[in-house]
Every structure is written in structure tokens, then in C-alpha cells.
Design an enzyme around this catalytic site. Structure first.
Site, PDB file in Angstrom:
ATOM      1  N   CYS A   7      11.656 -22.357  16.401  1.00 47.08           N
ATOM      2  CA  CYS A   7      11.824 -22.456  14.952  1.00 47.08           C
ATOM      3  C   CYS A   7      11.372 -21.122  14.387  1.00 47.08           C
ATOM      4  CB  CYS A   7      10.965 -23.595  14.411  1.00 47.08           C
ATOM      5  SG  CYS A   7      10.959 -23.709  12.612  1.00 47.08           S
TER       6      CYS A   7
ATOM      7  N   TRP B  79      17.483 -17.736   4.297  1.00 48.68           N
ATOM      8  CA  TRP B  79      16.695 -18.959   4.504  1.00 48.68           C
ATOM      9  C   TRP B  79      17.375 -20.137   3.799  1.00 48.68           C
ATOM     10  CZ3 TRP B  79      13.463 -21.709   0.855  1.00 48.68           C
ATOM     11  CH2 TRP B  79      12.688 -22.725   1.464  1.00 48.68           C
TER      12      TRP B  79
ATOM     13  N   ASP C 146       6.850 -22.148  15.879  1.00 46.72           N
ATOM     14  CA  ASP C 146       7.415 -21.554  14.656  1.00 46.72           C
ATOM     15  C   ASP C 146       7.114 -20.060  14.579  1.00 46.72           C
ATOM     16  OD1 ASP C 146       8.665 -21.484  12.209  1.00 46.72           O
ATOM     17  OD2 ASP C 146       7.553 -23.178  11.379  1.00 46.72           O
TER      18      ASP C 146
ATOM     19  N   ASP D  82      15.754 -24.911   7.678  1.00 41.92           N
ATOM     20  CA  ASP D  82      14.823 -25.708   6.882  1.00 41.92           C
ATOM     21  C   ASP D  82      15.576 -26.549   5.857  1.00 41.92           C
ATOM     22  OD1 ASP D  82      12.529 -25.061   8.123  1.00 41.92           O
ATOM     23  OD2 ASP D  82      11.809 -23.625   6.646  1.00 41.92           O
TER      24      ASP D  82
HETATM   25  C1  GLA Z   1       8.483 -23.463   8.565  1.00 39.07           C
HETATM   26  C2  GLA Z   1       9.323 -24.455   9.325  1.00 39.07           C
HETATM   27  C3  GLA Z   1       9.168 -25.819   8.717  1.00 39.07           C
HETATM   28  C4  GLA Z   1       7.723 -26.219   8.749  1.00 39.07           C
HETATM   29  C5  GLA Z   1       6.880 -25.168   8.062  1.00 39.07           C
HETATM   30  C6  GLA Z   1       5.411 -25.442   8.232  1.00 39.07           C
HETATM   31  O1  GLA Z   1       8.959 -23.270   7.287  1.00 39.07           O
HETATM   32  O2  GLA Z   1      10.653 -24.039   9.375  1.00 39.07           O
HETATM   33  O3  GLA Z   1       9.958 -26.761   9.403  1.00 39.07           O
HETATM   34  O4  GLA Z   1       7.300 -26.391  10.076  1.00 39.07           O
HETATM   35  O5  GLA Z   1       7.139 -23.878   8.561  1.00 39.07           O
HETATM   36  O6  GLA Z   1       4.625 -24.486   7.619  1.00 39.07           O
END
Ligand code: GLA
Length: 811
Positions: free
Chosen positions: A527, A200, A479, A549
Site C-alpha cells: 500500500c 491520490w 504502507d 484509498d
Molecule cells: C494510508 C492508507 C490507508 C490507511 C492510512 C492509515 O492512507 O492508504 O488505507 O491505512 O494510510 O494512516
């Protein structure tokens, strides 16, 4: 094009514009791999076939009729365990009698043209004049198995994809332990496997691993294609760089666990297999049932990694991404996440959107926190109803306010997940992936819905349909924030639990297919905690993916460089965020943040309400610039000219391993009349005024003007050096310094050159002097740690000097 030469047994010749792939059927009925590489002319297998007059010592003959045939040292297209080949197999299974030998022999072939768009399972597609199809039918007569091997040849992109389908024609059940999408044996040679592993916020770290005796494996076991190891791998032969050398590229059209292995046999041959990770996979085939693998994409370039990537980019843009967003310009968005995380409400969002509109943003995206009682990540996933305290007018109310501002509206969802603290979990505790009666490990406090169940699939389809029909939503960020544990579906019997992950993806793809077809105008962005599912499976339905992220431009520059090996800029979503960066605390200039994000699909993720006027003005200019060159930025030819890893220079007095590391990218429009080149350095080399850039991909005969994006600098950036010019003493960072900063900007250098393409590419463009502590004026390049520049190249033949004429309808 596919040609078949009928010798004693058939020879198959698969040609693309620049590559050839050949295999033939041996007297024993095994497809023998003959060649994959630069295009060759061949009308027979003469000289291409290996000679095995006698079987190697201490090996086994396939059968009594062919005593010289031992599979252990042959180049094959497919292999299984049990008949003498002891290398990585393509197939491993248990027959109904408990034996695990598989003996597939050639039966027949079929030719056809065209490949339909994928529906419930991802894959490549192309019209009849774009793709030739070869199907090879293999049969195991002892065990009543049939394996259909498919080859899809995309001549223009120099891509061939492979997949196979195994059918059980026997009476008993067969258990598949492994069924890879492809297998191929390379001749003896010196190979390097290039992989992209990470975690990550630091996805896609490229490793170059020499292939030596034994196995080099890259795989994912998270239940996702994963940030730990992307399914994109490359194999280079001998010496290869961006422009020269033999490079093979491979990628799997799949989002679950994958496995890629290079094995060098004791004879020095190198076998490559790729497909679903056999670990955690077990599939039962009853009589007349079949199992279909995902497709593996293959390409080859004799012109190094650059051309390999261009083949992949063309292929993804043309034969993977589909629907209304195919080849269409992507909007510039503002996302609320790093602006306010879960702490959102209607008035805050509308105020944010109002400023966003003023600086040129086109799409406003409300991220997490808008539904149920979602004030942190412990609850509400599954309860997809607007929180009325935060959004009194619901989604519809907010949407109409955003639309009134002249912006499109988008939202974040995570439909595959549920929190225990949710209405959904309370009503359907059996809908999650969990082992009944045993403790469950969670990630981000959430559980994964069991998408193997059709009821769950229907629930997600209905939920998304309700949300998307409730108001004018133009964009969805989809996501998926955790990886799998405690894998078990209570909808499947005990002996089918090895099917859960694959069935999960079959369910997910069905859902994605239905929703994207129902709402074709909506732009979907994939995502998964950033880049935990950046793959061609997702891109078969969603045209772009949030790459990481991590929005720190220095980290991002490396991540985006790595994605660029296999994925085009139009698929890579990139945001400009605040400094210090929220993931690394690194301070960087807004120009650098923009310059990196601009080489992909640009967005912003920042609390604009807290910004000073000058900062907003800076963002506005960036957005204007991006709009002007968007066509080239998203769909131009992308060149990696220099990477951090390759750039450590020993011609300077390098004092630390990071000093002097720099990166250079270039993107060139299809007609080559426009190019944008970007440089970024990690750490300053003291006393080094000179620098040269080498934009690539230009027309050698065209004359180009080259200019930088003009910049000016805050006098705060010069610290106490301000006193070398100021008539009165100014305390660095003191009140007067800040006061002066309001009125005085330090000029940035202006680059302006007219040169021919061949000169630019070969001799390079020598830039204005870098700051070297001996003076500063408007001819000096202000170039700190993490500084960067964009240079714009325009052909003199370019009528209106920008991309506008190329823009496809973008609303
Ligand atoms: C993940 C996504 C972020 C954001 C958060 C929201 O981490 O990658 O961009 O949208 O979730 O909880």
C-alpha cells in the site's frame, strides 16, 4: 523457444506460443530489430531486413568501412548517443576522459534455461522448462565497456522480458546518466500510446495518445512508481479494441522513478524506450563495477487488449507472484481504518471483530493508530510498540482475543517512515533522507528513513521480526504514505547523491526479501497512500496491493478497469465501505459497492457496530456469495466488455455526457463452466426499458444457465411513489414510511435463462425491463443511478454448480 540462424552474422529468433521477436547483427555489429508481433515462420532475415544502399543525406556513417550505415534511421535493439543516432538513447554516460560517446558493438551470445526467483532485487522467475534465456554481449572497445543484454522468453504467457547489465572494464570511473531496460524500434505506422496517469484517490486514468512527430513521455518523479503515472503502458497499432487489433503491453518490474517514451523520428519510425527515469538518476561505476537495470516485461497480442491483458495476468500470477500465496485463495478481511480511523482501542476492535465473524469475515485487520502515541498523523511512526492505553494486553492480548473469535489477525505498519515526534527520530536523526543543515519539506508530517543504509535496513528487519514473532499475525498491510523530497543520504558522498533513490529500492527489496522469506506464511499487502506503488516490483514480494484509498464504487470501477490491463484480479485489493463514501460523499447501494469490490480480492472497511441488522444481513449474503465464487473472482479470466469511456450511446436520447455510461465486466473459470458478469451504470437514461449484456470468454458449445443475484429493495428507495400502491397516504421519508420499511421489501426482478455460450456471447442476453416510470412489479429491473447487477452463469455440465471443488487449501 530461441533459435539462432547463423548467416554472415547471427539472426536471433525468439518465439513464444503466439508471438515472434527477431533481430540480427548487422555487418557493423549493431543488433538490428527486425520484427515483434504475431508468430511468423522465418529461417532467414530475407525480406525482414531494411535496405539502406546509401546513407540518408545529412547523416553520419558509423565508420569508414560501412559508409551506407547510418544509425539515425535504423531499427535497433539498443542505441547510445554519439555515433549518429539522435533519437532517445538507451544509454547515456560520461566516460573517464569526459567524452560521452558510447559505441557498443556485438561480441557474442550465450543461451541458457531457467531463471531463479528474485532475492534482493525483483524480477521474473521460471523453471528450466518455462523460460529460455538469451544473453547478448556488447562491447565498447574504445571505452572498455561491456553491456550484457538479457532476453527471457516465457513461451506460455507470450511474454519476453528484457534487462541489461553495464560493466566498466576501464581504469577510470564512468558516470551513467541513463541506462534504460529496453529499446525497440517499430516500423513506420499509426500507433497509439496508452498510459495510466492520476493522483491520490483517482489513480489509473487511461489516456489514449496518438503517437505523432516528436515524443510522448510518461514517467514518475515522486521516488515511487506512483499514482501519477503507472509503469504499465500499451502501444496499439492501427485500430484495436478488446478483441481485435495489434496491441503491445509493457511494464517495468520496479517501484522507483520510471520513464517510458515513444518517439516518432523524422523518418516516421517509432522508438520505444523504458526503464529507470534518467531525471534524478546518476550512477558512478568504478573499475570492474557493474550496474543492472530492472526488467521490462513485453507482450504482444493480435487479438486486441483482451488477450494482451490475459498474457500479462498469466505472467504475473505465474512468474512474478511467488511464495506460499502464489495461486492461493486470499482471505476476506475487515479493515478498521474507515470504521474508526485513529480512534481505536481493544474493546472497540474486539466488538468489531465479533460482528465481523458473524457475517463471515475471515481476517481482522487493525489499521493505523495502534502504536506509540499515535492519535493522529503527526507522531509515532518509528515507535512500533503497542500503545498500552489503547491495547492494554499489547498486540499479543488483542491477537489472542481475535483468534479466539475464530478470525485471523493482521496489522498495519509503515516501516519505511518516521515522524520527527518519535523516539526513533530522537535517537537517530541522521537516519532520514534529508539534506543536513537545510530545511526539509514533509508529506503527511513524516520523513523517509534512509534505506540506502544497511543499519536502517537491519533496524526494519529487526522491528518486523520482533512484531511478527510477538503473536500469531497472519497478515501485514505495508504502507508508504509520502513521496520523496530533499533527496540526500548522509551515508553517501556528494558525487553519489544521484544514486539515492535506486539504492533506496535496493535496500527496500533486500528488507522485503528477508522478511517475506522469514515469515513465508504471512500474507503481505502493499500500500502507498492507496495506489502510489502498485507495480511489479512490489508484487515480486507482496502478492496483493491496496489499489486506491478511494472506495467509491463508481470511481473504483474505472480504477479497477485500468489496473486490469496489466494486473490480475488476485493482486488487486478492493473493499466495500460506507455510503455516503468517505472520499467522494457519493451515495451508492451496498450491492454496487459489493459488485465492484468482488471483482478482485474482497474486503470490508466499515463500522459494523453502527449497522442495522438488515445491512449486516446484506453484507453476510455478499460474503457467502463471494466465498462461493472466490476461485473464479480471484483467478478466473477477466474480460472488459464495456468501459464508461466507450459506452456513451447515441441510440438513446442522451442528454448529458454521463447519462447512459455503463460498464460491463465478466470473469470466467479456467474450465469455462462458471462465469460471473457485472454491469454498472452511471446515470439513468429515462424511458429506456431494454438492456442487453454480452458475457465473454464462454465455451460456445456449452449450455449455461444465467441467473442474477436475487435482490429486494427498501420501499424508502421509491420515495413518494409508495403512494401509488399504498391504501393510505404515506409521507415520503416520514415515520410511517420507515415503519413500513421494517416489514415490507420490494421484490427485485429474477433473471433466469438457459442459453448456449455462442448465443450468450454473440446475441447477448436481453434483460428484464428497466424501470421507466410506467409501472413496477417483480419483473422490472430496479435500476437507479449507480445501480449494478451480477449475473451468474453455470454450465449444465457443472456438477455441484459452484467453485468449491476448485478451492485450494485456504484454511
Ligand atoms: C494510508 C492508507 C490507508 C490507511 C492510512 C492509515 O492512507 O492508504 O488505507 O491505512 O494510510 O494512516
Amino acid at each position: 523457444m530461441i533459435r539462432i540462424v547463423n548467416e554472415d552474422t547471427p539472426l536471433f529468433i525468439l518465439d513464444t506460443e503466439d508471438t515472434s521477436y527477431l533481430f540480427k547483427v548487422t555487418a557493423t555489429g549493431h543488433p538490428e530489430h527486425l520484427y515483434y508481433g504475431a508468430k511468423i515462420t522465418a529461417d532467414s532475415s530475407d525480406g525482414l531486413t531494411e535496405c539502406h544502399e546509401f546513407a540518408e543525406g545529412n547523416t553520419n556513417a558509423v565508420d569508414d568501412e560501412h559508409k551506407n550505415f547510418t544509425l539515425e534511421n535504423m531499427r535497433l535493439e539498443i542505441s547510445s548517443y554519439g555515433k549518429g543516432d539522435i533519437r532517445e538513447p538507451m544509454i547515456e554516460l560520461t566516460n573517464s576522459d569526459g567524452s560521452f560517446t558510447v559505441d557498443l558493438r556485438y561480441d557474442s551470445y550465450e543461451l541458457s534455461k531457467g531463471k531463479k526467483e528474485p532475492e534482493d532485487f525483483p524480477g521474473s522467475y521460471g523453471a528450466e522448462d518455462e523460460v529460455d534465456v538469451l544473453k547478448i554481449v556488447m562491447k565498447d572497445k574504445e571505452n572498455n565497456l561491456q553491456l550484457d543484454m538479457f532476453y527471457y522468453v516465457y513461451p506460455k504467457c507470450n511474454v519476453i522480458t528484457r534487462k541489461c547489465v553495464l560493466t566498466n572494464h576501464g581504469d577510470g570511473r564512468v558516470i551513467i546518466d541513463r541506462l534504460m531496460s529496453m529499446l525497440m524500434d517499430f516500423d513506420n505506422g499509426s500507433y497509439t500510446m496508452h498510459t495510466f496517469t492520476g493522483a491520490w484517490t483517482r489513480e489509473m486514468h487511461k489516456s489514449d495518445i496518438p503517437v505523432k512527430a516528436g515524443k510522448t513521455v510518461v514517467s514518475s518523479y515522486t521516488g515511487t512508481s506512483s499514482s501519477r503515472a503507472n509503469p504499465l503502458v500499451m502501444i496499439s497499432e492501427g485500430i484495436a479494441n478488446e478483441e481485435y487489433g495489434k496491441v503491445y503491453g509493457f511494464n517495468l518490474i520496479y517501484s522507483g522513478n520510471h520513464y517510458e517514451c515513444c518517439e516518432m523520428s523524422p523518418y516516421g519510425k517509432v522508438r520505444f524506450v523504458a526503464g529507470i527515469n534518467p531525471s534524478g538518476f546518476r550512477w558512478t561505476l568504478e573499475k570492474e563495477e557493474c550496474f543492472e537495470t530492472p526488467e521490462e516485461v513485453m507482450t504482444f497480442s493480435r487479438e486486441g487488449f483482451g488477450k494482451m491483458s490475459h498474457n500479462m495476468h498469466d505472467f504475473v500470477n505465474t512468474h512474478i507472484v511467488r511464495g506460499e500465496w502464489k495461486e492461493r485463495l486470499r482471505p476476506i478481511l475487515l479493515n478498521s481504518w474507515e470504521a474508526s480511523y485513529f480512534d481505536i482501542n481493544e474493546s472497540k476492535l474486539v466488538n468489531l471483530a465479533r460482528i465481523a465473524k458473524k457475517i463471515g469475515i475471515e481476517l481482522f485487520v487493525m489499521d493505523d493508530g495502534w502504536f506509540g502515541t499515535r492519535d493522529d498523523d503527526t507522531s509515532s511512526l518509528g515507535d512500533w510498540y503497542a500503545n498500552k492505553k489503547k491495547l492494554p494486553g499489547g498486540l499479543k492480548g488483542l491477537c489472542s482475543k481475535i483468534k479466539k473469535l475464530g478470525l485471523d489477525f493482521g496489522i498495519w505498519v509503515e516501516p519505511e517512515m518516521v515522524n520527527e515526534k518519535s523516539e526513533l527520530y530522537r535517537s537517530h536523526p541522521d537516519w532520514v533522507i534529508a539534506i543536513p543543515g537545510k530545511p526539509h519539506s514533509k508529506g503527511r508530517n513524516q520523513m523517509i528513513l534512509d534505506l540506502t543504509r544497511s543499519g536502517v535496513q537491519e533496524y526494519i528487519i529487526d522491528t518486523m521480526t520482533r512484531i511478527l514473532s510477538s503473536c500469531d499475525i497472519s497478515y501485514i498491510k505495508w504502507d508508504m504514505n509520502r513521496t520523496f523530497t530533499d533527496i540526500f543520504s548522509s551515508a553517501l558522498p556528494a558525487d553519489r547523491q544521484g544514486e539515492v533513490i535506486h539504492r533506496y529500492y535496493m535496500g527496500l527489496y533486500h528488507v522485503m526479501n528477508v522478511i517475506t522469506k522469514k515469515f513465508p506464511k504471512v500474507l503481505f499487502e502493499g500500500c502507498a497512500a492507496g495506489g502510489n506503488r502498485f507495480d511489479l516490483g512490489i508484487l515480486s514480494y507482496f502478492p496483493q496491493i491496496w489499489a486506491s484509498d478511494d472506495t467509491d464504487p463508481v470511481v473504483r470501477a474505472e480504477i479497477q478497469t485500468s489496473y486490469s490491463y496489466g494486473y490480475p484480479p488476485s493482486t488487486i485489493s478492493c473493499h466495500v465501505s460506507d455510503s455516503p463514501n468517505h472520499q467522494t460523499l457519493r451515495r451508492t447501494h451496498s450491492t454496487t459497492r459489493f459488485n465492484v469490490a468482488a471483482f478482485g480480492v474482497l474486503g470490508y472497511e466499515s463500522n459494523l457496530m453502527d449497522m442495522r441488522k438488515e445491512q449486516l444481513e446484506g453484507y453476510k449474503k455478499q460474503i457467502e456469495c463471494y466465498k462461493e465464487w472466490r476461485q473464479t473472482m480471484q483467478y478466473g479470466r477477466f474480460y472488459r466488455i464495456m468501459s464508461f469511456a466507450d459506452s456513451l450511446s447515441d441510440t438513446h436520447s442522451v442528454i448529458t455526457p454521463t447519462t447512459g455510461k455503463h460498464l460491463e465486466w465478466c470473469v470466467v473459470s479456467e474450465d469455462k463452466k462458471t462465469a460471473l458478469s457485472m454491469i454498472l451504470q452511471i446515470m439513468v437514461i429515462p424511458n429506456s426499458q431494454t438492456a442487453v449484456i454480452h458475457p465473454a470468454g464462454l465455451d460456445p458449445d456449452m449450455r449455461y444457465s444465467l441467473n442474477n443475484r436475487e435482490l429486494s429493495y427498501s420501499i424508502l428507495d421509491f420515495g413518494s411513489l409508495v403512494n401509488t400502491a399504498a391504501p393510505v397516504h404515506i409521507r415520503a421519508d416520514g415515520h410511517n414510511h420507515h415503519l413500513l420499511d421494517k416489514f415490507i421489501r420490494m421484490p427485485g426482478e429474477k433473471e433466469s435463462h438457459i442459453m448456449y455460450g455462442d448465443a450468450i456471447m454473440n446475441a447477448g442476453v436481453h434483460l428484464k425491463s428497466g424501470f421507466a416510470a410506467v409501472g413496477y412489479d417483480d419483473q422490472v429491473r430496479f435500476y437507479q443511478d449507480y445501480s449494478s447487477r451480477i449475473y451468474i452463469l453455470r454450465s449444465e455440465e457443472n456438477d455441484n454448480g459452484n467453485d468449491q471443488q476448485d478451492h485450494k487449501d485456504n484454511g
